[in-house]
Design a protein around this motif. Structure first.
Motif, mmCIF file in Angstrom:
data_model
loop_
_atom_site.group_PDB
_atom_site.id
_atom_site.type_symbol
_atom_site.label_atom_id
_atom_site.label_comp_id
_atom_site.label_asym_id
_atom_site.label_seq_id
_atom_site.Cartn_x
_atom_site.Cartn_y
_atom_site.Cartn_z
ATOM 1 N N ALA A 114 14.223 2.798 70.615
ATOM 2 C CA ALA A 114 13.884 2.280 69.285
ATOM 3 C C ALA A 114 12.375 2.403 69.035
ATOM 4 N N ALA A 115 11.550 2.146 70.056
ATOM 5 C CA ALA A 115 10.094 2.293 69.911
ATOM 6 C C ALA A 115 9.725 3.753 69.653
ATOM 7 N N ILE A 116 10.441 4.668 70.286
ATOM 8 C CA ILE A 116 10.217 6.095 70.037
ATOM 9 C C ILE A 116 10.576 6.429 68.595
ATOM 10 N N ASP A 117 11.721 5.915 68.132
ATOM 11 C CA ASP A 117 12.137 6.149 66.742
ATOM 12 C C ASP A 117 11.125 5.583 65.750
ATOM 13 N N THR A 118 10.561 4.416 66.066
ATOM 14 C CA THR A 118 9.565 3.788 65.195
ATOM 15 C C THR A 118 8.306 4.649 65.109
ATOM 16 N N THR A 119 7.892 5.202 66.237
ATOM 17 C CA THR A 119 6.719 6.085 66.260
ATOM 18 C C THR A 119 6.981 7.317 65.405
ATOM 19 N N ASP A 120 8.163 7.882 65.575
ATOM 20 C CA ASP A 120 8.572 9.044 64.777
ATOM 21 C C ASP A 120 8.572 8.707 63.285
ATOM 22 N N ALA A 121 9.108 7.546 62.939
ATOM 23 C CA ALA A 121 9.205 7.121 61.542
ATOM 24 C C ALA A 121 7.828 6.893 60.916
ATOM 25 N N ALA A 122 6.831 6.590 61.749
ATOM 26 C CA ALA A 122 5.471 6.383 61.250
ATOM 27 C C ALA A 122 4.785 7.714 60.934
ATOM 28 N N GLY A 123 5.473 8.811 61.215
ATOM 29 C CA GLY A 123 4.905 10.127 60.933
ATOM 30 C C GLY A 123 4.104 10.702 62.076
ATOM 31 N N VAL A 124 4.296 10.152 63.288
ATOM 32 C CA VAL A 124 3.583 10.631 64.469
ATOM 33 C C VAL A 124 4.607 11.169 65.457
ATOM 34 N N PRO A 131 -1.431 7.800 75.189
ATOM 35 C CA PRO A 131 -0.773 7.397 76.440
ATOM 36 C C PRO A 131 -0.773 5.884 76.638
ATOM 37 N N ASP A 132 -1.836 5.217 76.180
ATOM 38 C CA ASP A 132 -1.905 3.758 76.310
ATOM 39 C C ASP A 132 -0.786 3.059 75.547
ATOM 40 N N HIS A 133 -0.310 3.677 74.476
ATOM 41 C CA HIS A 133 0.797 3.071 73.727
ATOM 42 C C HIS A 133 2.045 2.995 74.603
ATOM 43 N N TRP A 134 2.330 4.052 75.350
ATOM 44 C CA TRP A 134 3.535 4.041 76.196
ATOM 45 C C TRP A 134 3.381 3.052 77.343
ATOM 46 N N ARG A 135 2.162 2.869 77.849
ATOM 47 C CA ARG A 135 1.926 1.828 78.867
ATOM 48 C C ARG A 135 2.166 0.450 78.261
ATOM 49 N N HIS A 136 1.694 0.268 77.018
ATOM 50 C CA HIS A 136 1.894 -1.000 76.304
ATOM 51 C C HIS A 136 3.391 -1.283 76.132
ATOM 52 N N VAL A 137 4.150 -0.279 75.686
ATOM 53 C CA VAL A 137 5.600 -0.452 75.495
ATOM 54 C C VAL A 137 6.247 -0.831 76.825
ATOM 55 N N HIS A 138 5.862 -0.152 77.911
ATOM 56 C CA HIS A 138 6.396 -0.475 79.243
ATOM 57 C C HIS A 138 6.125 -1.941 79.602
ATOM 58 N N ASN A 139 4.867 -2.359 79.461
ATOM 59 C CA ASN A 139 4.491 -3.719 79.855
ATOM 60 C C ASN A 139 5.186 -4.783 79.012
ATOM 61 N N ARG A 140 5.255 -4.570 77.708
ATOM 62 C CA ARG A 140 5.880 -5.574 76.831
ATOM 63 C C ARG A 140 7.384 -5.689 77.101
ATOM 64 N N ILE A 141 8.070 -4.564 77.217
ATOM 65 C CA ILE A 141 9.521 -4.615 77.457
ATOM 66 C C ILE A 141 9.807 -5.196 78.836
ATOM 67 N N THR A 142 8.998 -4.840 79.822
ATOM 68 C CA THR A 142 9.171 -5.406 81.166
ATOM 69 C C THR A 142 9.011 -6.921 81.137
ATOM 70 N N ALA A 143 8.103 -7.419 80.297
ATOM 71 C CA ALA A 143 7.853 -8.865 80.179
ATOM 72 C C ALA A 143 8.838 -9.550 79.235
ATOM 73 N N GLY A 144 9.779 -8.791 78.660
ATOM 74 C CA GLY A 144 10.770 -9.382 77.769
ATOM 75 C C GLY A 144 10.251 -9.637 76.362
ATOM 76 N N GLN A 145 9.196 -8.928 75.971
ATOM 77 C CA GLN A 145 8.621 -9.102 74.645
ATOM 78 C C GLN A 145 8.771 -7.818 73.837
ATOM 79 N N GLU A 146 8.626 -7.944 72.544
ATOM 80 C CA GLU A 146 8.707 -6.780 71.663
ATOM 81 C C GLU A 146 7.373 -6.041 71.664
ATOM 82 N N PRO A 147 7.403 -4.729 71.816
ATOM 83 C CA PRO A 147 6.143 -3.980 71.742
ATOM 84 C C PRO A 147 5.651 -3.859 70.304
ATOM 85 N N ARG A 148 4.337 -3.742 70.148
ATOM 86 C CA ARG A 148 3.769 -3.498 68.825
ATOM 87 C C ARG A 148 4.117 -2.076 68.399
ATOM 88 N N ALA A 149 4.340 -1.886 67.131
ATOM 89 C CA ALA A 149 4.667 -0.560 66.597
ATOM 90 C C ALA A 149 3.432 0.332 66.643
#
Length: 166
Positions: A114-124, A131-149
Motif C-alpha cells: 500500500a505504501a508503494i501504491d501511495t508513492t506511485d499515486a503521488a506521481g513518483v 532510500p531513507d523513505h523505505w527505511r522509514h516505512v520499514h521502521n514504522r511498520i515494524t513498530a506497528g505504526q503507519e508510515p508517512r506518505a
C-alpha cells in the motif's frame, strides 16, 4: 542475512545484481513490484532472472503456500550495489544488496504494498524515491505504526539534497 566483503562473493563481470524469479501458481510466487530491469533472461516457463545496475532500487516480493494456505510472505526493498561496496546476502539475489526494507507476514507486507501504491499515486516512481523513505516505512511498520506518505514535496527535497551532496 550476512554482510560480507565484496572479495568473498562472486560478482557479475558487468556489475549487475541478479534476482531469480519463480512463478508456480498458488504455490510459489517471486516477483518484482518495482524497479528498472537492466536485463531479463527467461530460464523456462516458471523461472527467469532479472538484473539491475548498481544503485538501482527494487522491491522483491516472495510468497509461498501449501494446501492449507499461505506459509510465507515477504517483501524486501533493495539497492543494488557496485563492485566496491559491502552488501547483505539475500535469498534469490546474487550477490546481495543494501537492504532498505525487509518485512515478513502478509498483514505487514500488504501495508508495504500500500505504501508503494501511495508513492506511485503521488506521481513518483517508487524506484526513484529516497532510500531513507523505505527505511522509514520499514521502521514504522515494524513498530506497528503507519508510515508517512511519500509526497511530491518530499521527493523534490530529496532530489535537491542529492544534488547538493553531488
Amino acid at each position: 542475512m550476512t554482510r560480507l566483503p565484496v572479495s568473498l562473493q562472486k560478482l557479475d563481470p558487468n556489475g549487475l545484481t541478479h534476482v531469480e524469479l519463480t512463478w508456480i501458481e498458488k504455490r510459489i510466487e517471486h516477483w518484482i513490484r518495482f524497479g528498472r530491469v537492466a536485463k531479463d533472461q527467461i530460464i523456462d516457463r516458471r523461472r527467469r532472472i532479472v538484473s539491475f545496475r548498481p544503485g538501482a532500487i527494487f522491491a522483491f516480493v516472495r510468497w509461498a503456500a501449501n494446501d492449507y494456505g499461505t506459509i510465507m510472505s515477504r517483501v524486501d526493498v533493495v539497492r543494488a550495489v557496485a563492485a566496491n561496496e559491502p552488501f547483505t546476502t539475500l535469498p534469490f539475489v546474487r550477490p546481495g544488496g543494501e537492504i532498505l526494507l525487509s518485512i515478513q507476514g502478509w498483514p505487514k507486507v500488504s501495508k508495504v504494498l500500500a505504501a508503494i501504491d501511495t508513492t506511485d499515486a503521488a506521481g513518483v516512481d517508487p524506484c526513484d524515491a529516497a532510500p531513507d523513505h523505505w527505511r522509514h516505512v520499514h521502521n514504522r511498520i515494524t513498530a506497528g505504526q503507519e508510515p508517512r506518505a511519500y509526497t511530491l514535496e518530499r521527493h523534490r527535497a530529496w532530489l535537491k539534497r542529492r544534488k547538493a551532496e553531488g
